[in-house]
Design a protein around this motif. Structure first.
Motif, PDB file in Angstrom:
ATOM      1  N   TYR A 305       0.836  -1.196   0.000  1.00 13.67           N
ATOM      2  CA  TYR A 305       0.000   0.000   0.000  1.00 13.67           C
ATOM      3  C   TYR A 305       0.875   1.253   0.000  1.00 13.67           C
ATOM      4  CZ  TYR A 305      -3.715  -3.241   1.356  1.00 13.67           C
ATOM      5  OH  TYR A 305      -4.605  -4.278   1.392  1.00 13.67           O
ATOM      6  N   TRP A 306       0.389   2.276  -0.678  1.00 11.49           N
ATOM      7  CA  TRP A 306       1.162   3.501  -0.774  1.00 11.49           C
ATOM      8  C   TRP A 306       1.286   4.165   0.587  1.00 11.49           C
ATOM      9  CZ3 TRP A 306       4.601   5.700  -3.642  1.00 11.49           C
ATOM     10  CH2 TRP A 306       4.884   7.054  -3.478  1.00 11.49           C
ATOM     11  N   SER A 307       2.531   4.466   0.971  1.00 13.24           N
ATOM     12  CA  SER A 307       2.793   5.187   2.206  1.00 13.24           C
ATOM     13  C   SER A 307       3.229   6.606   1.861  1.00 13.24           C
ATOM     14  CB  SER A 307       3.892   4.495   3.021  1.00 13.24           C
ATOM     15  OG  SER A 307       4.323   5.343   4.071  1.00 13.24           O
ATOM     16  N   PRO A 308       2.428   7.614   2.209  1.00 14.36           N
ATOM     17  CA  PRO A 308       2.849   8.997   1.945  1.00 14.36           C
ATOM     18  C   PRO A 308       4.025   9.404   2.820  1.00 14.36           C
ATOM     19  CG  PRO A 308       0.835   8.956   3.242  1.00 14.36           C
ATOM     20  CD  PRO A 308       1.115   7.538   2.852  1.00 14.36           C
ATOM     21  N   VAL A 309       4.267   8.671   3.882  1.00 12.69           N
ATOM     22  CA  VAL A 309       5.397   8.970   4.755  1.00 12.69           C
ATOM     23  C   VAL A 309       6.698   8.529   4.099  1.00 12.69           C
ATOM     24  CG1 VAL A 309       6.425   8.548   7.016  1.00 12.69           C
ATOM     25  CG2 VAL A 309       3.925   8.693   6.786  1.00 12.69           C
ATOM     26  N   GLN A 310       6.727   7.285   3.606  1.00 10.26           N
ATOM     27  CA  GLN A 310       7.918   6.734   2.978  1.00 10.26           C
ATOM     28  C   GLN A 310       7.986   6.990   1.477  1.00 10.26           C
ATOM     29  OE1 GLN A 310      10.521   5.002   4.371  1.00 10.26           O
ATOM     30  NE2 GLN A 310       9.745   5.320   6.435  1.00 10.26           N
ATOM     31  N   GLN A 311       6.858   7.429   0.901  1.00  7.61           N
ATOM     32  CA  GLN A 311       6.780   7.670  -0.551  1.00  7.61           C
ATOM     33  C   GLN A 311       7.094   6.393  -1.346  1.00  7.61           C
ATOM     34  OE1 GLN A 311       6.025  10.903  -2.400  1.00  7.61           O
ATOM     35  NE2 GLN A 311       4.955  10.838  -0.440  1.00  7.61           N
ATOM     36  N   ARG A 312       6.542   5.278  -0.879  1.00 10.13           N
ATOM     37  CA  ARG A 312       6.683   4.004  -1.570  1.00 10.13           C
ATOM     38  C   ARG A 312       5.665   3.021  -1.014  1.00 10.13           C
ATOM     39  NH1 ARG A 312      10.565   0.425   1.384  1.00 10.13           N
ATOM     40  NH2 ARG A 312      11.330   1.550   3.223  1.00 10.13           N
ATOM     41  N   ALA A 325       2.065   5.903  15.072  1.00 12.09           N
ATOM     42  CA  ALA A 325       2.915   6.990  15.547  1.00 12.09           C
ATOM     43  C   ALA A 325       2.343   8.353  15.173  1.00 12.09           C
ATOM     44  CB  ALA A 325       4.329   6.833  14.997  1.00 12.09           C
ATOM     45  N   PHE A 326       1.988   8.536  13.911  1.00 14.51           N
ATOM     46  CA  PHE A 326       1.571   9.870  13.464  1.00 14.51           C
ATOM     47  C   PHE A 326       0.201  10.254  14.006  1.00 14.51           C
ATOM     48  CE2 PHE A 326       4.885   9.081  10.250  1.00 14.51           C
ATOM     49  CZ  PHE A 326       5.598  10.259  10.393  1.00 14.51           C
ATOM     50  N   GLN A 354      -0.679  19.220   7.662  1.00 17.05           N
ATOM     51  CA  GLN A 354       0.160  18.428   6.767  1.00 17.05           C
ATOM     52  C   GLN A 354       0.039  16.938   7.054  1.00 17.05           C
ATOM     53  OE1 GLN A 354       4.233  19.853   6.502  1.00 17.05           O
ATOM     54  NE2 GLN A 354       3.604  21.983   6.759  1.00 17.05           N
ATOM     55  N   LEU A 355      -0.191  16.603   8.317  1.00 18.39           N
ATOM     56  CA  LEU A 355      -0.278  15.192   8.682  1.00 18.39           C
ATOM     57  C   LEU A 355      -1.637  14.574   8.379  1.00 18.39           C
ATOM     58  CD1 LEU A 355       1.585  14.693  12.097  1.00 18.39           C
ATOM     59  CD2 LEU A 355       2.192  13.804   9.858  1.00 18.39           C
ATOM     60  N   LYS A 360      -5.118  10.021   6.494  1.00 15.44           N
ATOM     61  CA  LYS A 360      -6.252   9.525   5.709  1.00 15.44           C
ATOM     62  C   LYS A 360      -5.805   8.473   4.707  1.00 15.44           C
ATOM     63  CE  LYS A 360     -10.136  11.136   2.893  1.00 15.44           C
ATOM     64  NZ  LYS A 360     -10.797  12.327   2.288  1.00 15.44           N
ATOM     65  N   GLU A 361      -4.657   8.710   4.064  1.00 19.12           N
ATOM     66  CA  GLU A 361      -4.121   7.754   3.103  1.00 19.12           C
ATOM     67  C   GLU A 361      -3.721   6.448   3.805  1.00 19.12           C
ATOM     68  OE1 GLU A 361      -2.951   6.571  -0.761  1.00 19.12           O
ATOM     69  OE2 GLU A 361      -3.794   8.521  -0.214  1.00 19.12           O
TER      70      GLU A 361
END
Length: 388
Positions: A305-312, A325-326, A354-355, A360-361
């Motif tokens: 699944y797409w992680s907006p934190v890791q960008q992958r 965590a977030f 920003q978070l 949501k993603e």
């Protein structure tokens, strides 16, 4: 619902009440259980290195009711990893580290000698011992004598306990912050042995400047007075810190499941940012403990699944890891703002918007994937409910 999974809701967020049975169980699973197989695995090698006395010390540790706050420490994670990975690299150093840890905590008295299989620096409490190839220990509950051999030279280190603190002659004190609200020690580069430190070793701070100490104190005040639920959440699991120089202006923090109680964090003079990094890494420590009780997914979902934190793309376990965590960081922002606290630079007001899209993603696969176990759902759902 599995009663154990319900108990572990308290590891999702500090807004859930913590049942003491969770820590009681964790104390046993973290402290005693890894040491028995480690000792069985390495006894012959330790004895061949002169460590029969050390084996006796480790045997003495194997009794019920050991303290969790002692065992949530990197050396216990290392012992667990050595058995899991069936590796014997630096086994003598790790065994000596564990023995010194138990002595310094005042649990076990004893005398032993061990060849370390190379040149190493070891810890006694918050004191860094001189380099040695062999160590000889005579430990009592309130005093210690250590002979450290390097080549033909032997250096003696002697010390006494005063209250809860050791004072050693012949060793180097670690950099510490002795604020009674949350005392911590900072690890120097010389202790960071292993490939897991290769990426950060060159950026580790060698001292703790006064600006950071002042900001640390303000961060603890911020937590205790304005986000009080997060104050015990942070103190419960963080034991020592690797402080990183902030050379490019970006704040970073990190933790590893095989090194419980140890975190990395960037140096900052912003109390709000320090508090956020502490909360973020404390969340990871709670997540690591939750995983000691069982898996957070059943293995049936291999989707990345797409992680907006890791960008992958990331596995569902790491999506939950990031969300845990977030989402708690956002709850910290809200607690401070509800208390009327907003840093002069608008830190919370700037960071929360920003978070939220990232949360949501991350939340979408956690709601939709059938793979989360009851434990996984009880780490996710209490947070999701509070975020919305």
């Amino acid at each position: 619902m599995d009663p154990k999974a319900l108990l572990l809701r308290a590891l999702s967020t500090p807004y859930e009440a913590l049942d003491p049975r969770v820590i009681d169980f964790a104390g046993q699973s973290t402290s005693v259980q890894p040491v028995r197989p480690f000792l069985d695995q390495c006894r012959a090698r330790l004895e061949s290195a002169g460590g029969a006395g050390l084996c006796a010390v480790l045997e003495e540790w194997l009794v019920p009711d050991r303290r969790f706050d002692t065992a949530w420490d990197p050396i216990f994670g290392t012992v667990r990893r050595l058995r899991r990975d069936k590796t014997t690299e630096d086994l003598e150093r790790h065994a000596a580290t564990l023995g010194l840890k138990l002595h310094a905590e005042g649990f076990i008295e004893g005398e032993w000698r061990l060849s370390l299989g190379g040149q190493h620096r070891l810890l006694w409490g918050t004191w860094l011992l001189p380099p040695a190839e062999e160590v000889a220990v005579r430990a009592r509950s309130n005093e210690v004598s250590l002979d450290l051999r390097l080549g033909d030279a032997i250096r003696r280190v002697e010390g006494r306990r005063s209250g809860a603190k050791w004072v050693l002659d012949g060793a180097d004190p670690l950099a510490v912050i002795e604020d009674p609200r949350f005392p911590v020690a900072f690890l120097p580069p010389s202790l960071l042995v292993g490939s897991e430190y290769d990426a950060i070793r060159a950026t580790v701070a060698t001292d703790v400047p006064d600006t950071f100490r002042a900001a640390w104190s303000e961060a603890l005040t911020l937590l205790s007075q304005h986000a009080p639920r997060f104050s015990p959440w942070v103190k419960r699991f963080i034991r020592n810190i690797i402080l990183l120089r902030n050379e490019d202006g970006a704040l970073r923090s990190n933790s590893y499941p095989d090194l419980p109680g140890q975190i990395q964090m960037s140096m900052s003079d912003n109390p709000a940012a320090i508090a956020e990094m502490l909360i973020h890494e404390a969340c990871h420590q709670h997540f690591f403990l939750a995983n000691r009780f069982g898996p957070v997914h059943d293995g049936s979902d291999d989707t990345l699944y797409w992680s907006p934190v890791q960008q992958r793309g990331r596995h569902i376990r790491y999506i939950l890891f990031a969300y845990h965590a977030f989402a708690n960081v956002v709850l910290y922002y809200r607690a401070c703002r509800a208390a009327g606290i907003e840093p002069r630079d608008g830190f919370y007001e700037r960071e929360e918007p920003q978070l939220l899209p990232q949360l949501k993603e991350l939340e979408r696969p956690l709601r939709e994937s059938p793979a989360l176990t009851p434990l996984g759902r009880n780490l996710f759902e209490p947070l999701s409910t509070r975020i919305h």
